[in-house]
Write a protein that holds these residues in place. Structure first.
Motif, PDB file in Angstrom:
ATOM      1  N   VAL A 154      71.528  99.463  21.594  1.00  0.00           N
ATOM      2  CA  VAL A 154      72.906  99.087  21.904  1.00  0.00           C
ATOM      3  C   VAL A 154      72.950  97.748  22.642  1.00  0.00           C
ATOM      4  O   VAL A 154      73.783  96.886  22.333  1.00  0.00           O
ATOM      5  CB  VAL A 154      73.615 100.202  22.712  1.00  0.00           C
ATOM      6  CG1 VAL A 154      74.958  99.735  23.249  1.00  0.00           C
ATOM      7  CG2 VAL A 154      73.788 101.436  21.850  1.00  0.00           C
ATOM      8  N   THR A 196      74.557  94.522  20.836  1.00  0.00           N
ATOM      9  CA  THR A 196      75.718  93.892  21.474  1.00  0.00           C
ATOM     10  C   THR A 196      75.455  92.413  21.728  1.00  0.00           C
ATOM     11  O   THR A 196      76.336  91.570  21.519  1.00  0.00           O
ATOM     12  CB  THR A 196      76.066  94.606  22.792  1.00  0.00           C
ATOM     13  OG1 THR A 196      76.316  95.986  22.513  1.00  0.00           O
ATOM     14  CG2 THR A 196      77.278  93.997  23.457  1.00  0.00           C
ATOM     15  N   ASN A 197      74.254  92.099  22.177  1.00  0.00           N
ATOM     16  CA  ASN A 197      73.906  90.699  22.399  1.00  0.00           C
ATOM     17  C   ASN A 197      73.955  89.909  21.095  1.00  0.00           C
ATOM     18  O   ASN A 197      74.489  88.802  21.046  1.00  0.00           O
ATOM     19  CB  ASN A 197      72.528  90.583  23.036  1.00  0.00           C
ATOM     20  CG  ASN A 197      72.228  89.171  23.458  1.00  0.00           C
ATOM     21  OD1 ASN A 197      73.069  88.508  24.056  1.00  0.00           O
ATOM     22  ND2 ASN A 197      71.038  88.698  23.148  1.00  0.00           N
ATOM     23  N   GLY A 247      77.573  89.461  20.049  1.00  0.00           N
ATOM     24  CA  GLY A 247      78.205  88.474  20.917  1.00  0.00           C
ATOM     25  C   GLY A 247      77.791  87.056  20.574  1.00  0.00           C
ATOM     26  O   GLY A 247      78.614  86.131  20.596  1.00  0.00           O
ATOM     27  N   TRP A 302      81.049  84.877  21.674  1.00  0.00           N
ATOM     28  CA  TRP A 302      81.806  85.362  22.809  1.00  0.00           C
ATOM     29  C   TRP A 302      81.539  84.468  24.007  1.00  0.00           C
ATOM     30  O   TRP A 302      80.459  83.895  24.136  1.00  0.00           O
ATOM     31  CB  TRP A 302      81.394  86.783  23.166  1.00  0.00           C
ATOM     32  CG  TRP A 302      81.758  87.834  22.174  1.00  0.00           C
ATOM     33  CD1 TRP A 302      82.599  87.718  21.120  1.00  0.00           C
ATOM     34  CD2 TRP A 302      81.262  89.168  22.147  1.00  0.00           C
ATOM     35  NE1 TRP A 302      82.667  88.903  20.435  1.00  0.00           N
ATOM     36  CE2 TRP A 302      81.864  89.810  21.056  1.00  0.00           C
ATOM     37  CE3 TRP A 302      80.395  89.887  22.943  1.00  0.00           C
ATOM     38  CZ2 TRP A 302      81.606  91.142  20.734  1.00  0.00           C
ATOM     39  CZ3 TRP A 302      80.144  91.206  22.627  1.00  0.00           C
ATOM     40  CH2 TRP A 302      80.744  91.831  21.537  1.00  0.00           C
ATOM     41  N   GLN A 357      80.238  88.336  27.563  1.00  0.00           N
ATOM     42  CA  GLN A 357      79.059  88.941  26.960  1.00  0.00           C
ATOM     43  C   GLN A 357      78.128  89.514  28.036  1.00  0.00           C
ATOM     44  O   GLN A 357      77.661  90.641  27.919  1.00  0.00           O
ATOM     45  CB  GLN A 357      78.325  87.906  26.117  1.00  0.00           C
ATOM     46  CG  GLN A 357      77.184  88.478  25.326  1.00  0.00           C
ATOM     47  CD  GLN A 357      76.600  87.443  24.384  1.00  0.00           C
ATOM     48  OE1 GLN A 357      77.101  86.336  24.256  1.00  0.00           O
ATOM     49  NE2 GLN A 357      75.532  87.825  23.708  1.00  0.00           N
ATOM     50  N   MET A 416      79.644  92.665  29.542  1.00  0.00           N
ATOM     51  CA  MET A 416      79.496  93.837  28.665  1.00  0.00           C
ATOM     52  C   MET A 416      78.069  94.377  28.717  1.00  0.00           C
ATOM     53  O   MET A 416      77.849  95.590  28.779  1.00  0.00           O
ATOM     54  CB  MET A 416      79.875  93.485  27.232  1.00  0.00           C
ATOM     55  CG  MET A 416      81.360  93.336  27.021  1.00  0.00           C
ATOM     56  SD  MET A 416      81.776  93.063  25.302  1.00  0.00           S
ATOM     57  CE  MET A 416      81.306  94.621  24.588  1.00  0.00           C
ATOM     58  N   LEU A 417      77.094  93.478  28.681  1.00  0.00           N
ATOM     59  CA  LEU A 417      75.700  93.909  28.709  1.00  0.00           C
ATOM     60  C   LEU A 417      75.335  94.574  30.034  1.00  0.00           C
ATOM     61  O   LEU A 417      74.596  95.564  30.055  1.00  0.00           O
ATOM     62  CB  LEU A 417      74.778  92.728  28.425  1.00  0.00           C
ATOM     63  CG  LEU A 417      74.875  92.155  27.007  1.00  0.00           C
ATOM     64  CD1 LEU A 417      74.041  90.887  26.887  1.00  0.00           C
ATOM     65  CD2 LEU A 417      74.460  93.167  25.964  1.00  0.00           C
ATOM     66  N   ILE A 438      76.936  98.054  29.939  1.00  0.00           N
ATOM     67  CA  ILE A 438      76.162  98.942  29.071  1.00  0.00           C
ATOM     68  C   ILE A 438      74.865  99.354  29.766  1.00  0.00           C
ATOM     69  O   ILE A 438      74.485 100.532  29.747  1.00  0.00           O
ATOM     70  CB  ILE A 438      75.879  98.266  27.714  1.00  0.00           C
ATOM     71  CG1 ILE A 438      77.173  98.127  26.919  1.00  0.00           C
ATOM     72  CG2 ILE A 438      74.839  99.048  26.916  1.00  0.00           C
ATOM     73  CD1 ILE A 438      77.064  97.215  25.709  1.00  0.00           C
TER      74      ILE A 438
END
Length: 114
Positions: A27, A31-32, A35, A40, A45, A48-49, A52
């Motif tokens: 995940v 996500t990275n 992004g 992003w 970004q 969000m990381l 997470i």
């Protein structure tokens, strides 16, 4: 000699920690990649990381706590191999928690997109 009845789902305690770690790894890096592909803003970004990472660290901590509590209350008094499976699960979750920290550190220390 009587047979020891241990629920079959106890074997799932062994890979539990590293299953959470693997999900966190996938995940985070997915996500990275998303992004970076969609460009992003760096702050969004990274935020969000970090969220997470903290979520998966929390999940690993809660899982460790629940397995440890189960071992103290139930599995310790059961016949073999139940206590052993719980202890292996506890140590596996602890090791996976350390591995999750290792996966989360690059989120804080490196640039997002290369």
């Amino acid at each position: 000699m009587g047979e020891a009845h241990v629920p079959a789902n106890r074997i799932l305690l062994i890979p539990l920690g590293f299953t959470i770690w693997a999900a966190a790894f996938v995940v985070l890096y997915a996500t990275n990649a998303i992004g970076c592909a969609f460009e992003w803003p760096s702050a969004v970004q990274r935020g969000m990381l970090i969220a997470i990472s903290l979520g998966f660290l929390g999940l690993g901590g809660v899982a460790w706590h629940l397995v440890h509590r189960h071992w103290e209350r139930n599995a310790k008094a059961e016949v073999a191999p139940a206590p052993t499976l719980s202890i292996i699960g506890i140590y596996g979750l602890g090791s996976a928690f350390v591995a999750m920290i290792g996966v989360a550190i690059p989120v804080l220390a490196t640039s997002m997109c290369i």
